[in-house]
Every structure is written in structure tokens, then in C-alpha cells.
Design a protein around this motif. Structure first.
Motif, PDB file in Angstrom:
ATOM      1  N   PRO A  12       0.810  -1.226   0.000  1.00 29.74           N
ATOM      2  CA  PRO A  12       0.000   0.000   0.000  1.00 29.74           C
ATOM      3  C   PRO A  12       0.844   1.278   0.000  1.00 29.74           C
ATOM      4  O   PRO A  12       0.371   2.328  -0.414  1.00 29.74           O
ATOM      5  CB  PRO A  12      -0.814  -0.120   1.294  1.00 29.74           C
ATOM      6  N   ASN A  13       2.101   1.185   0.461  1.00 27.97           N
ATOM      7  CA  ASN A  13       2.975   2.359   0.520  1.00 27.97           C
ATOM      8  C   ASN A  13       3.975   2.438  -0.629  1.00 27.97           C
ATOM      9  O   ASN A  13       4.891   3.266  -0.587  1.00 27.97           O
ATOM     10  CB  ASN A  13       3.720   2.399   1.856  1.00 27.97           C
ATOM     11  N   LEU A  18       1.050   5.106  -4.238  1.00 24.30           N
ATOM     12  CA  LEU A  18       0.868   6.417  -3.607  1.00 24.30           C
ATOM     13  C   LEU A  18       0.633   7.490  -4.668  1.00 24.30           C
ATOM     14  O   LEU A  18      -0.183   8.397  -4.465  1.00 24.30           O
ATOM     15  CB  LEU A  18       2.077   6.765  -2.736  1.00 24.30           C
ATOM     16  N   ARG A  19       1.318   7.383  -5.801  1.00 25.43           N
ATOM     17  CA  ARG A  19       1.071   8.327  -6.910  1.00 25.43           C
ATOM     18  C   ARG A  19      -0.351   8.189  -7.422  1.00 25.43           C
ATOM     19  O   ARG A  19      -1.032   9.179  -7.709  1.00 25.43           O
ATOM     20  CB  ARG A  19       2.078   8.102  -8.048  1.00 25.43           C
ATOM     21  N   LEU A  47     -10.327  10.995   4.203  1.00 25.96           N
ATOM     22  CA  LEU A  47     -10.604  10.673   2.805  1.00 25.96           C
ATOM     23  C   LEU A  47      -9.351  10.110   2.137  1.00 25.96           C
ATOM     24  O   LEU A  47      -9.422   9.113   1.413  1.00 25.96           O
ATOM     25  CB  LEU A  47     -11.106  11.911   2.061  1.00 25.96           C
ATOM     26  N   ALA A  48      -8.210  10.735   2.383  1.00 27.47           N
ATOM     27  CA  ALA A  48      -6.952  10.262   1.788  1.00 27.47           C
ATOM     28  C   ALA A  48      -6.651   8.836   2.232  1.00 27.47           C
ATOM     29  O   ALA A  48      -6.229   8.003   1.422  1.00 27.47           O
ATOM     30  CB  ALA A  48      -5.803  11.201   2.153  1.00 27.47           C
ATOM     31  N   SER A  49      -6.899   8.543   3.492  1.00 24.85           N
ATOM     32  CA  SER A  49      -6.667   7.195   4.002  1.00 24.85           C
ATOM     33  C   SER A  49      -7.589   6.188   3.312  1.00 24.85           C
ATOM     34  O   SER A  49      -7.159   5.089   2.921  1.00 24.85           O
ATOM     35  CB  SER A  49      -6.899   7.188   5.515  1.00 24.85           C
ATOM     36  N   MET A  54      -8.587   2.113  -1.018  1.00 22.39           N
ATOM     37  CA  MET A  54      -9.294   1.744  -2.249  1.00 22.39           C
ATOM     38  C   MET A  54      -8.302   1.408  -3.364  1.00 22.39           C
ATOM     39  O   MET A  54      -8.492   0.424  -4.095  1.00 22.39           O
ATOM     40  CB  MET A  54     -10.202   2.891  -2.716  1.00 22.39           C
ATOM     41  N   VAL A  55      -7.276   2.236  -3.505  1.00 16.01           N
ATOM     42  CA  VAL A  55      -6.260   1.985  -4.539  1.00 16.01           C
ATOM     43  C   VAL A  55      -5.596   0.635  -4.281  1.00 16.01           C
ATOM     44  O   VAL A  55      -5.396  -0.159  -5.205  1.00 16.01           O
ATOM     45  CB  VAL A  55      -5.230   3.138  -4.586  1.00 16.01           C
TER      46      VAL A  55
END
Length: 119
Positions: A12-13, A18-19, A47-49, A54-55
């Protein structure tokens, strides 16, 4: 998004994911702004989290736990419609994902109402 040699190395990181998260967020804020929805700083972080998760689910194929859609009956059609648009930007996501995302939009939508009522 995936290449054969680094498939196994993505997390996830990972910079690539992240992009992708940043790209989705950069599309979300104008979409919300067109409707007068402006998340505050804490809401932006939440929201970012969620978008990051989701990504990751889009890439990994990880599924959501069962979601009771009746819990979302209070969500406005606007928030759900916007969330459905965002979810469509990613592959391999469950329909329920839009309902979960719509909560973020609905809460942010209430910011404007709260500020008007408190004046």
C-alpha cells in the motif's frame, strides 16, 4: 499500473500506488468543489486514508467485508452519485465501495450547512 517483475513487491505504501492515490485525490477535490463540498483538514486526512485503501484493494483484489447497505439510507443521492463516479476511476472494486466512500462526501457536505446555521 503493474509490471511483471515488481508485482510481488508492491505494498500500500509503494510509490506507484501512492502516486495513484494522489492522482485520484487530485480529481476528487475539484469534483466535490463543483458541488460546494469542501472537506476540512481532518476530513481530507480521512478521505486520503480511504482512497489509499481503495487503490490498494483495486490493485490487490482484496475484498471488503460484508457491508449492510441499509446502513447508508441517510446518504444523499448526490454523495452516492459522486462516490460512484470516483469508484469507477479504479478497477476491481466492489459496488459497496461507493457506499463507504459516500460517507466521506456526506460528512463534508454538512460542513457548509453547519457554517451557515452557526452564523
Amino acid at each position: 499500473m503493474q509490471s511483471p517483475h515488481d508485482d510481488q513487491d508492491l505494498t500500500p505504501n509503494s510509490p506507484e500506488l501512492l502516486r495513484k492515490t494522489d492522482h485520484i485525490l487530485a480529481r476528487i477535490y475539484p469534483l466535490l468543489g463543483e458541488q460546494g463540498i469542501r472537506p476540512n483538514e481532518v476530513q481530507q486526512q480521512m478521505l486520503a486514508s480511504h482512497v489509499k485503501a481503495m487503490v490498494w484493494r483495486s490493485y490487490s483484489g482484496e475484498s471488503l467485508p460484508d457491508v449492510d447497505l441499509s446502513l447508508f439510507e441517510e446518504i444523499s443521492s448526490l454523495s452516492l452519485r459522486l462516490a460512484e463516479q470516483v469508484v469507477a476511476w479504479l478497477d476491481n472494486l466492489a459496488y459497496e465501495e461507493a457506499h463507504l466512500l459516500s460517507v466521506h462526501f456526506e460528512v463534508a457536505k454538512e460542513n457548509e450547512l453547519s457554517s451557515v446555521l452557526s452564523q
